[in-house]
Design a protein around this motif. Structure first.
Motif, PDB file in Angstrom:
ATOM      1  N   HIS A 141      -5.597   4.221 -15.480  1.00  0.00           N
ATOM      2  CA  HIS A 141      -5.958   2.808 -15.511  1.00  0.00           C
ATOM      3  C   HIS A 141      -4.791   1.860 -15.737  1.00  0.00           C
ATOM      4  CE1 HIS A 141     -10.135   4.093 -15.672  1.00  0.00           C
ATOM      5  NE2 HIS A 141      -9.843   4.870 -16.700  1.00  0.00           N
ATOM      6  N   ASN A 142      -3.771   2.284 -16.481  1.00  0.00           N
ATOM      7  CA  ASN A 142      -2.758   1.350 -16.956  1.00  0.00           C
ATOM      8  C   ASN A 142      -1.339   1.822 -16.726  1.00  0.00           C
ATOM      9  OD1 ASN A 142      -4.623  -0.557 -18.295  1.00  0.00           O
ATOM     10  ND2 ASN A 142      -5.015   1.152 -19.690  1.00  0.00           N
ATOM     11  N   LEU A 143      -0.421   0.864 -16.760  1.00  0.00           N
ATOM     12  CA  LEU A 143       0.994   1.174 -16.812  1.00  0.00           C
ATOM     13  C   LEU A 143       1.321   1.619 -18.226  1.00  0.00           C
ATOM     14  CD1 LEU A 143       3.845   1.136 -15.527  1.00  0.00           C
ATOM     15  CD2 LEU A 143       4.035  -1.232 -16.320  1.00  0.00           C
ATOM     16  N   GLY A 177       5.373   4.674 -14.787  1.00  0.00           N
ATOM     17  CA  GLY A 177       4.423   5.767 -14.981  1.00  0.00           C
ATOM     18  C   GLY A 177       3.044   5.240 -15.323  1.00  0.00           C
ATOM     19  N   PHE A 178       2.024   5.640 -14.550  1.00  0.00           N
ATOM     20  CA  PHE A 178       0.662   5.158 -14.716  1.00  0.00           C
ATOM     21  C   PHE A 178      -0.279   6.291 -15.111  1.00  0.00           C
ATOM     22  CE2 PHE A 178       2.617   2.112 -11.936  1.00  0.00           C
ATOM     23  CZ  PHE A 178       2.041   0.891 -12.270  1.00  0.00           C
ATOM     24  N   SER A 233       0.827  -1.198   0.000  1.00  0.00           N
ATOM     25  CA  SER A 233       0.000   0.000   0.000  1.00  0.00           C
ATOM     26  C   SER A 233       0.861   1.247   0.000  1.00  0.00           C
ATOM     27  CB  SER A 233      -0.904   0.001   1.235  1.00  0.00           C
ATOM     28  OG  SER A 233      -1.771  -1.100   1.209  1.00  0.00           O
ATOM     29  N   LEU A 234       0.441   2.242  -0.796  1.00  0.00           N
ATOM     30  CA  LEU A 234       1.131   3.515  -0.860  1.00  0.00           C
ATOM     31  C   LEU A 234       0.101   4.626  -0.798  1.00  0.00           C
ATOM     32  CD1 LEU A 234       3.589   2.733  -3.778  1.00  0.00           C
ATOM     33  CD2 LEU A 234       4.206   2.938  -1.376  1.00  0.00           C
ATOM     34  N   ALA A 235       0.520   5.779  -0.314  1.00  0.00           N
ATOM     35  CA  ALA A 235      -0.370   6.926  -0.239  1.00  0.00           C
ATOM     36  C   ALA A 235      -0.185   7.777  -1.474  1.00  0.00           C
ATOM     37  CB  ALA A 235      -0.083   7.725   1.022  1.00  0.00           C
ATOM     38  N   GLY A 236      -1.153   8.668  -1.761  1.00  0.00           N
ATOM     39  CA  GLY A 236      -1.032   9.574  -2.882  1.00  0.00           C
ATOM     40  C   GLY A 236      -1.597   9.004  -4.169  1.00  0.00           C
ATOM     41  N   VAL A 237      -1.688   9.893  -5.193  1.00  0.00           N
ATOM     42  CA  VAL A 237      -2.273   9.503  -6.474  1.00  0.00           C
ATOM     43  C   VAL A 237      -1.487   8.379  -7.122  1.00  0.00           C
ATOM     44  CG1 VAL A 237      -2.811  10.299  -8.804  1.00  0.00           C
ATOM     45  CG2 VAL A 237      -3.269  11.782  -6.842  1.00  0.00           C
ATOM     46  N   ALA A 238      -0.158   8.506  -7.131  1.00  0.00           N
ATOM     47  CA  ALA A 238       0.670   7.481  -7.758  1.00  0.00           C
ATOM     48  C   ALA A 238       0.477   6.131  -7.082  1.00  0.00           C
ATOM     49  CB  ALA A 238       2.138   7.890  -7.713  1.00  0.00           C
ATOM     50  N   GLY A 239       0.480   6.129  -5.763  1.00  0.00           N
ATOM     51  CA  GLY A 239       0.298   4.889  -5.028  1.00  0.00           C
ATOM     52  C   GLY A 239      -1.065   4.267  -5.254  1.00  0.00           C
ATOM     53  N   GLU A 240      -2.089   5.113  -5.301  1.00  0.00           N
ATOM     54  CA  GLU A 240      -3.441   4.614  -5.526  1.00  0.00           C
ATOM     55  C   GLU A 240      -3.579   3.973  -6.898  1.00  0.00           C
ATOM     56  OE1 GLU A 240      -5.986   7.920  -4.920  1.00  0.00           O
ATOM     57  OE2 GLU A 240      -5.697   7.969  -2.733  1.00  0.00           O
ATOM     58  N   ARG A 241      -3.017   4.621  -7.921  1.00  0.00           N
ATOM     59  CA  ARG A 241      -3.092   4.068  -9.277  1.00  0.00           C
ATOM     60  C   ARG A 241      -2.291   2.776  -9.389  1.00  0.00           C
ATOM     61  NH1 ARG A 241      -2.786   9.284 -13.422  1.00  0.00           N
ATOM     62  NH2 ARG A 241      -4.618  10.362 -12.593  1.00  0.00           N
ATOM     63  N   ALA A 245       1.281   9.349 -13.278  1.00  0.00           N
ATOM     64  CA  ALA A 245       1.709   9.265 -11.889  1.00  0.00           C
ATOM     65  C   ALA A 245       2.907   8.311 -11.827  1.00  0.00           C
ATOM     66  CB  ALA A 245       0.576   8.755 -11.012  1.00  0.00           C
ATOM     67  N   TRP A 246       4.002   8.780 -11.223  1.00  0.00           N
ATOM     68  CA  TRP A 246       5.268   8.053 -11.285  1.00  0.00           C
ATOM     69  C   TRP A 246       5.670   7.484  -9.932  1.00  0.00           C
ATOM     70  CZ3 TRP A 246       7.726   7.301 -15.924  1.00  0.00           C
ATOM     71  CH2 TRP A 246       7.268   8.081 -16.997  1.00  0.00           C
ATOM     72  N   VAL A 247       6.227   6.261  -9.970  1.00  0.00           N
ATOM     73  CA  VAL A 247       6.741   5.593  -8.775  1.00  0.00           C
ATOM     74  C   VAL A 247       8.141   5.083  -9.087  1.00  0.00           C
ATOM     75  CG1 VAL A 247       6.439   3.678  -7.163  1.00  0.00           C
ATOM     76  CG2 VAL A 247       4.443   4.898  -8.015  1.00  0.00           C
ATOM     77  N   GLU A 248       9.064   5.284  -8.159  1.00  0.00           N
ATOM     78  CA  GLU A 248      10.458   4.861  -8.341  1.00  0.00           C
ATOM     79  C   GLU A 248      10.756   3.659  -7.446  1.00  0.00           C
ATOM     80  OE1 GLU A 248      14.081   7.660  -8.494  1.00  0.00           O
ATOM     81  OE2 GLU A 248      14.076   6.870  -6.436  1.00  0.00           O
TER      82      GLU A 248
END
Length: 204
Positions: A158-160, A154-155, A17-25, A135-138
């Motif tokens: 809906h998708n990667l 990057g999402f 689980s992650l917080a924020g828009v990126a984490g939610e997506r 929305a980006w996650v590293e």
């Protein structure tokens, strides 16, 4: 090349689980998707941001541990995994390399395909926020011997859509996905491979 390609197998794994828009997506995509079909374009850049290579093709993914990367331009190459074995078929060389899943993915992020491995055990995860409507996650590997500095995903809603892999030599691999289909019905036979008659077979 093999290690770069196996990074996309992170698609097959649930994430913490992650917080924020990126984490939610990120969380929503991994929770909801069991299979994917998409077109891809892959570009490799050197440390000076100069393009070294560009390829394109079609990829299929199916949880757990099955994938198919069909490189079509500018040359033909096929990478197929059925959860137990991985086949790399180089059409021009008329050569097939076969490996067991564990051996083929050793010391790569694809080790996360193991059902006993949690992504947070091997990667530090950091949200990077929004850029270019994605929305980006590293993901940074905790094991410095993997050869990878970081992997950025990057999402859209809906998708990667994008992957960026920075290796220890300063090279950057960018993969963009288009025409994405979520949860299509995929024929299991697409994740097995029979070497064509007359080609050299190396490995298991």
């Amino acid at each position: 090349m093999m290690k770069r390609l196996f990074c996309v197998l992170l698609l097959l794994l649930p994430l913490p689980s992650l917080a924020g828009v990126a984490g939610e997506r990120l969380q929503a995509f991994f929770n909801d998707v069991t299979s994917v079909r998409a077109d891809f374009t892959q570009q490799v850049l050197d440390s000076q941001n100069k393009a070294l290579q560009q390829t394109s093709g079609i990829m299929l993914l199916s949880r757990p541990g099955r994938f198919r990367w069909d490189y079509q331009k500018p040359y033909q190459q096929l990478i197929v995994a059925n959860g137990e074995k991985v086949w790399l078929y180089d059409v021009d060389l008329e050569q097939v390399t076969v490996r067991k899943m564990d051996a083929a993915l050793d010391n790569t992020p694809a080790l996360l395909l193991s059902s006993k491995t949690k992504i947070e055990d091997n990667f530090s995860i950091r949200e990077l926020g929004m850029e270019h409507e994605l929305a980006w996650v590293e993901l940074t590997p905790k094991n410095k011997e993997t050869g990878f500095e970081k992997l950025v995903l990057g999402f859209d809603e809906h998708n990667l859509k994008r992957m960026e892999l920075q290796d220890s030599f300063g090279q950057l691999t960018r993969i963009s996905f288009t025409n994405i289909e979520r949860n299509p019905e995929l024929n299991p036979a697409q994740f097995d491979f029979v070497p064509p008659q007359g080609v050299d077979v190396i490995g298991e």
